[in-house]
Design a protein around this motif. Structure first.
Motif, PDB file in Angstrom:
ATOM      1  N   THR A 129      -5.815  -1.275   2.096  1.00  0.00           N
ATOM      2  CA  THR A 129      -4.481  -1.171   1.498  1.00  0.00           C
ATOM      3  C   THR A 129      -3.536  -0.441   2.458  1.00  0.00           C
ATOM      4  O   THR A 129      -3.025   0.637   2.146  1.00  0.00           O
ATOM      5  N   GLY A 133       0.802  -1.220   0.000  1.00  0.00           N
ATOM      6  CA  GLY A 133       0.000   0.000   0.000  1.00  0.00           C
ATOM      7  C   GLY A 133       0.831   1.263   0.000  1.00  0.00           C
ATOM      8  O   GLY A 133       0.306   2.342  -0.314  1.00  0.00           O
ATOM      9  N   ILE A 147      -0.737  -5.046  -1.680  1.00  0.00           N
ATOM     10  CA  ILE A 147      -1.893  -4.520  -2.409  1.00  0.00           C
ATOM     11  C   ILE A 147      -2.785  -5.663  -2.878  1.00  0.00           C
ATOM     12  O   ILE A 147      -4.003  -5.618  -2.714  1.00  0.00           O
TER      13      ILE A 147
END
Length: 296
Positions: free
Chosen positions: A202, A160, A208
């Protein structure tokens, strides 16, 4: 008020009963509309649901020949055939429809995946997902491999911290070497759509791309999905996730990219690793020459 068209009703059923993504629904509805338009001309009359359910293998073969005449490649033709089979099965309330094998791609030495085949592969993998967010995930992963040249491990190791995306992406490759990779708008849009649909968030230190239960996505999941999709499309068993990275490199080289720039984009430690693509590209050009030159 006019009744909704058959392709529109089919699209509604895909959303309602099979929870297909908006992208898939649009593509399948377009295929259904093309089939209805063709059959109206082919049969010389209007089309209702019972008539559609009576379509034969010969009708389907004629439609496919019509589409191939417009320049449709093997993978796209196989995908079109899959969509119209689904449409005909819907019209017949699930009864078996006409049987017609899709086009096959001859096996041979390794070759880049053609652009239309790469897109058809990614679309088919996405279509077969059990949840819309998983379809969006698989679409985004495969576009990263083809559109940015990432290794599958590099794509799945993104966290993320890479969000929000800009025009480039920092990628950590082999031997912990970091490189900057340009991100096409289509790839960025695919990732952002997946992120919006993903139920697991995220966080900066979390991956991700998540598996169905929320853990890190395994490369084996993507490889299995690609194997199923390439079988459905009639593609060579050399069409793997890693082949999409090879295609990225070969297509860039064919469009004039220099080897040093390509080396940086791919994250190769040695230029000799990148030079293999000059041989692949030469082999492709030789095929084009042999198929096109009247004296070949």
């Amino acid at each position: 008020m006019n009744a909704p068209s058959l392709p529109f009703q089919f699209a509604e059923a895909l959303v309602r009963d099979r929870r297909r993504s908006a992208h898939t629904v649009r593509a399948y509805q377009a295929c259904a509309e093309r089939l209805v338009t063709f059959l109206q001309s082919h049969w010389g009359r209007g089309i209702d649901r019972s008539a559609l359910a009576g379509a034969t293998t010969a009708d389907l073969r004629a439609f496919l020949a019509h589409r191939r005449a417009s320049g449709l490649g093997n993978a796209s033709a196989a995908r079109e055939l899959s969509a119209v089979r689904g449409f005909l099965a819907w019209a017949a309330d699930g009864a078996p429809g006409p049987v017609l094998k899709g086009p096959r791609v001859k096996k041979g030495v390794p070759r880049p995946v053609a652009p239309d085949e790469a897109v058809a592969l990614a679309e088919t993998v996405s279509d077969e997902a059990v949840e819309p967010w998983i379809g969006a995930r698989d679409w985004a992963v495969l576009l990263l491999l083809y559109g940015a040249g990432l290794r599958i491990g590099e794509a799945l190791s993104l966290t993320g911290a890479a969000l929000p995306l800009g025009e480039t992406l920092s990628v950590t490759g082999k031997r912990e070497k970091t490189r900057m990779v340009p991100i096409l708008p289509q790839v960025r849009d695919a990732i952002e759509r997946y992120v919006a649909l993903c139920p697991y968030g995220t966080a900066a230190k979390e991956p991700i791309f998540r598996g169905a239960k929320g853990g890190p996505l395994s490369p084996a999941v993507i490889r299995r999905s690609v194997r199923r999709a390439r079988a459905a499309l009639g593609l060579s068993d050399r069409t793997t996730p890693h082949a999409l990275r090879h295609s990225f490199a070969t297509h860039l080289l064919g469009r004039g990219a220099d080897l040093r720039s390509l080396q940086e984009l791919l994250g190769h430690a040695s230029l000799s690793s990148t030079q293999i693509y000059t041989r692949v590209d030469a082999a492709h050009l030789l095929d084009v020459y042999r198929n096109a030159h009247p004296r070949a």
